[in-house]
Design a protein around this motif. Structure first.
Motif, mmCIF file in Angstrom:
data_model
loop_
_atom_site.group_PDB
_atom_site.id
_atom_site.type_symbol
_atom_site.label_atom_id
_atom_site.label_comp_id
_atom_site.label_asym_id
_atom_site.label_seq_id
_atom_site.Cartn_x
_atom_site.Cartn_y
_atom_site.Cartn_z
ATOM 1 N N PHE A 1 0.830 -1.201 0.000
ATOM 2 C CA PHE A 1 0.000 0.000 0.000
ATOM 3 C C PHE A 1 0.870 1.259 0.000
ATOM 4 O O PHE A 1 2.043 1.217 0.391
ATOM 5 N N PRO A 2 0.291 2.396 -0.394
ATOM 6 C CA PRO A 2 1.032 3.665 -0.329
ATOM 7 C C PRO A 2 1.411 4.005 1.112
ATOM 8 O O PRO A 2 0.805 3.521 2.074
ATOM 9 N N SER A 3 2.384 4.843 1.261
ATOM 10 C CA SER A 3 2.849 5.247 2.594
ATOM 11 C C SER A 3 1.739 5.926 3.383
ATOM 12 O O SER A 3 0.974 6.730 2.842
ATOM 13 N N LYS A 4 1.669 5.579 4.676
ATOM 14 C CA LYS A 4 0.748 6.212 5.619
ATOM 15 C C LYS A 4 -0.697 6.258 5.089
ATOM 16 O O LYS A 4 -1.370 7.277 5.161
ATOM 17 N N SER A 5 -1.168 5.125 4.571
ATOM 18 C CA SER A 5 -2.515 5.095 3.993
ATOM 19 C C SER A 5 -3.492 4.206 4.755
ATOM 20 O O SER A 5 -4.704 4.316 4.555
ATOM 21 N N LEU A 6 -3.001 3.335 5.631
ATOM 22 C CA LEU A 6 -3.870 2.368 6.305
ATOM 23 C C LEU A 6 -4.257 2.827 7.704
ATOM 24 O O LEU A 6 -3.419 3.296 8.474
ATOM 25 N N HIS A 7 -5.543 2.645 8.014
ATOM 26 C CA HIS A 7 -6.038 2.948 9.359
ATOM 27 C C HIS A 7 -6.063 1.703 10.246
ATOM 28 O O HIS A 7 -5.806 1.779 11.442
ATOM 29 N N PHE A 8 -6.407 0.558 9.638
ATOM 30 C CA PHE A 8 -6.529 -0.671 10.429
ATOM 31 C C PHE A 8 -6.073 -1.859 9.594
ATOM 32 O O PHE A 8 -6.460 -2.003 8.432
ATOM 33 N N VAL A 9 -5.227 -2.700 10.191
ATOM 34 C CA VAL A 9 -4.713 -3.897 9.531
ATOM 35 C C VAL A 9 -5.135 -5.122 10.330
ATOM 36 O O VAL A 9 -4.972 -5.170 11.550
ATOM 37 N N HIS A 10 -5.665 -6.113 9.617
ATOM 38 C CA HIS A 10 -6.083 -7.353 10.247
ATOM 39 C C HIS A 10 -5.417 -8.525 9.535
ATOM 40 O O HIS A 10 -5.275 -8.526 8.316
ATOM 41 N N SER A 11 -4.987 -9.511 10.306
ATOM 42 C CA SER A 11 -4.466 -10.745 9.722
ATOM 43 C C SER A 11 -4.736 -11.885 10.691
ATOM 44 O O SER A 11 -4.383 -11.801 11.868
ATOM 45 N N SER A 12 -5.370 -12.927 10.201
ATOM 46 C CA SER A 12 -5.726 -14.050 11.055
ATOM 47 C C SER A 12 -5.257 -15.359 10.442
ATOM 48 O O SER A 12 -5.571 -15.674 9.290
ATOM 49 N N PHE A 13 -4.486 -16.119 11.219
ATOM 50 C CA PHE A 13 -4.074 -17.469 10.830
ATOM 51 C C PHE A 13 -3.241 -17.461 9.548
ATOM 52 O O PHE A 13 -3.364 -18.368 8.715
ATOM 53 N N SER A 14 -2.406 -16.447 9.373
ATOM 54 C CA SER A 14 -1.629 -16.332 8.139
ATOM 55 C C SER A 14 -0.137 -16.123 8.376
ATOM 56 O O SER A 14 0.688 -16.612 7.602
ATOM 57 N N LEU A 15 0.225 -15.404 9.418
ATOM 58 C CA LEU A 15 1.610 -14.987 9.594
ATOM 59 C C LEU A 15 2.552 -16.106 10.018
ATOM 60 O O LEU A 15 3.761 -15.914 10.076
ATOM 61 N N HIS A 16 2.017 -17.289 10.315
ATOM 62 C CA HIS A 16 2.908 -18.403 10.613
ATOM 63 C C HIS A 16 3.428 -19.055 9.327
ATOM 64 O O HIS A 16 4.313 -19.900 9.368
ATOM 65 N N TRP A 17 2.895 -18.643 8.159
ATOM 66 C CA TRP A 17 3.433 -19.110 6.881
ATOM 67 C C TRP A 17 4.678 -18.291 6.546
ATOM 68 O O TRP A 17 4.632 -17.069 6.498
ATOM 69 N N LEU A 18 5.766 -18.977 6.310
ATOM 70 C CA LEU A 18 7.010 -18.297 5.989
ATOM 71 C C LEU A 18 7.044 -17.889 4.521
ATOM 72 O O LEU A 18 6.314 -18.415 3.693
ATOM 73 N N SER A 19 7.919 -16.934 4.210
ATOM 74 C CA SER A 19 8.011 -16.443 2.842
ATOM 75 C C SER A 19 8.694 -17.435 1.919
ATOM 76 O O SER A 19 8.491 -17.416 0.703
ATOM 77 N N LYS A 20 9.516 -18.310 2.487
ATOM 78 C CA LYS A 20 10.225 -19.292 1.673
ATOM 79 C C LYS A 20 10.717 -20.418 2.569
ATOM 80 O O LYS A 20 10.690 -20.315 3.799
ATOM 81 N N VAL A 21 11.160 -21.495 1.949
ATOM 82 C CA VAL A 21 11.760 -22.586 2.701
ATOM 83 C C VAL A 21 13.058 -22.100 3.339
ATOM 84 O O VAL A 21 13.876 -21.490 2.658
ATOM 85 N N PRO A 22 13.245 -22.308 4.619
ATOM 86 C CA PRO A 22 14.484 -21.837 5.257
ATOM 87 C C PRO A 22 15.726 -22.461 4.626
ATOM 88 O O PRO A 22 15.683 -23.586 4.114
ATOM 89 N N GLU B 1 17.320 -23.829 14.226
ATOM 90 C CA GLU B 1 17.876 -22.499 13.977
ATOM 91 C C GLU B 1 17.443 -21.971 12.617
ATOM 92 O O GLU B 1 17.198 -20.770 12.452
ATOM 93 N N SER B 2 17.348 -22.836 11.629
ATOM 94 C CA SER B 2 16.954 -22.405 10.282
ATOM 95 C C SER B 2 15.540 -21.851 10.289
ATOM 96 O O SER B 2 15.267 -20.788 9.721
ATOM 97 N N TYR B 3 14.627 -22.562 10.930
ATOM 98 C CA TYR B 3 13.245 -22.089 10.995
ATOM 99 C C TYR B 3 13.134 -20.814 11.826
ATOM 100 O O TYR B 3 12.396 -19.889 11.481
ATOM 101 N N LEU B 4 13.856 -20.775 12.935
ATOM 102 C CA LEU B 4 13.828 -19.598 13.800
ATOM 103 C C LEU B 4 14.315 -18.361 13.058
ATOM 104 O O LEU B 4 13.664 -17.313 13.089
ATOM 105 N N ASN B 5 15.432 -18.476 12.380
ATOM 106 C CA ASN B 5 15.993 -17.331 11.672
ATOM 107 C C ASN B 5 15.072 -16.875 10.542
ATOM 108 O O ASN B 5 14.919 -15.665 10.312
ATOM 109 N N GLN B 6 14.466 -17.830 9.840
ATOM 110 C CA GLN B 6 13.568 -17.445 8.752
ATOM 111 C C GLN B 6 12.349 -16.711 9.286
ATOM 112 O O GLN B 6 11.909 -15.710 8.710
ATOM 113 N N PHE B 7 11.795 -17.197 10.400
ATOM 114 C CA PHE B 7 10.633 -16.511 10.965
ATOM 115 C C PHE B 7 10.996 -15.116 11.454
ATOM 116 O O PHE B 7 10.255 -14.156 11.231
ATOM 117 N N LYS B 8 12.139 -14.988 12.111
ATOM 118 C CA LYS B 8 12.569 -13.665 12.582
ATOM 119 C C LYS B 8 12.689 -12.693 11.417
ATOM 120 O O LYS B 8 12.221 -11.547 11.499
#
Length: 271
Positions: A136-157, A179-186
Motif C-alpha cells: 500500500f502507499p505510505s501512511k494510507s492504512l487505518h486498520f490492519v487485520h491478519s488471522s491465521f496467516s503470519l505463521h506461513w514463511l516467505s520461503k523454505v528456510p 535455527e533455520s526455521y527460527l531465523n527465517q521466521f525472525k
C-alpha cells in the motif's frame, strides 16, 4: 519451488469448506478486533474515510465475515457518537493464486446486509501479493487485520539439506533445523512489521492472530500432534515409491515454528 495458496472454489476439499477452525479463531479474536477498531477511530477523531486491510484473507465466507465485523464496528461507533458514517475502503490481500473470484461473488451479499445509507460508502477490492513486501502507499492504512496467516514463511528456510526425516519441527531434529526455521521466521516477521510501519498512519491499529506454542520448548509435542502422522505418512510414501532421498518433502509445512523476535521495529506498541 512454486508458492502455493489455499484450494479455491467451494468443492468438498476447498478451503472454504474446510476452515471451521479458522472461523473459530477469528471469533475468539473478535473482542480484540472490535476494541482496537474503536480505539483507532477515537484516536483519529472520526476520519471521513477509513482504509482497512485484511492480509492473508484466503477465500470463502470467513473472509467476508471478518470484514463485515470490522465494517459493522466502524458504523456502530460513528452512530453512537452521532457522526455520519465514513467511506470505508476494504482491501483483501492474499497471494496471486488465491481464489479472489470466489470472494468477489460474495461481495453483493456483503453489501446487501449493510444499512442503506452505508451501502454506497463501502468499497471492496482485492490486492494480490505477498504481505512480506510493500502493498500500500505510505501512511494510507487505518486498520490492519491478519488471522491465521503470519505463521506461513516467505520461503523454505536455508540449511535444510541434512533434514531427511521431518516436515516440521519435532523431536528428534537437528539443532541446525531449529535455527533455520527460527531465523527465517525472525526475518519474515521483522520484514512484515517494517512494511506495515511504512503503510500505516499514526495511531493506526493492527490485530494479528497467528499460531504459537504454549511452551518455550520448540520441540514440545503439546500441539500440532497431527503433523507427526502427516510426516510419518509422507516418509512411508517416499519409501514405497523408491525415492532415494526425502529432501523433496522437507519443504512441507514450513510454518511450524513461531516465536516473536525480541528485537525488531519500534514503530509499533504491543497492547
Amino acid at each position: 519451488m512454486s508458492v502455493v495458496s489455499m484450494k479455491g472454489g467451494d468443492g468438498e476439499h476447498s478451503y472454504a469448506n474446510n476452515s471451521e477452525v479458522q472461523k473459530g479463531i477469528a471469533s475468539d479474536a473478535k473482542p480484540v478486533v472490535v476494541k482496537n477498531v474503536k480505539e483507532m477511530i477515537v484516536k483519529m477523531d472520526f476520519p471521513g474515510c477509513i482504509k482497512v486491510a485484511d492480509l492473508g484473507c484466503s477465500s470463502g465466507k470467513n473472509t467476508i465475515l471478518v470484514m463485515s465485523e470490522i465494517v459493522n464496528t466502524i458504523i456502530a461507533t460513528y452512530q453512537q457518537k452521532g457522526q455520519n458514517p465514513p467511506e470505508i475502503d476494504c482491501c483483501l490481500n492474499d497471494l496471486p493464486d488465491n481464489d479472489f473470484n470466489a470472494i468477489f461473488k460474495l461481495v453483493p451479499s456483503f453489501h446487501e446486509k449493510l444499512e442503506t445509507n452505508v451501502q454506497g460508502k463501502c468499497f471492496v477490492s482485492g490486492l494480490p501479493g505477498s504481505f512480506y513486501k510493500r502493498l500500500f502507499p505510505s501512511k494510507s492504512l487505518h486498520f490492519v487485520h491478519s488471522s491465521f496467516s503470519l505463521h506461513w514463511l516467505s520461503k523454505v528456510p536455508d540449511g535444510l539439506e541434512e533434514n531427511k526425516t521431518n516436515v516440521y519441527l519435532r523431536s528428534p531434529c537437528l539443532p541446525s533445523l531449529y535455527e533455520s526455521y527460527l531465523n527465517q521466521f525472525k526475518n519474515d516477521f521483522s520484514m512484515f512489521l517494517r512494511m506495515r510501519a511504512e503503510e500505516t498512519m499514526p495511531n493506526a491499529r493492527m490485530a494479528l492472530t497467528l499460531l504459537g506454542r504454549k511452551t518455550l520448548d520448540p520441540l514440545s509435542n503439546n500441539c500440532f500432534q497431527g503433523w507427526s502422522l502427516v510426516s510419518d505418512s509422507l516418509l512411508d510414501l517416499v519409501s514405497e515409491v523408491g525415492l532415494e532421498t526425502t529432501t523433496d518433502i522437507s519443504i512441507g509445512p514450513v510454518f511450524r515454528f513461531v516465536s516473536v523476535p525480541k528485537k525488531g521495529t519500534r514503530s509499533f506498541r504491543v497492547e
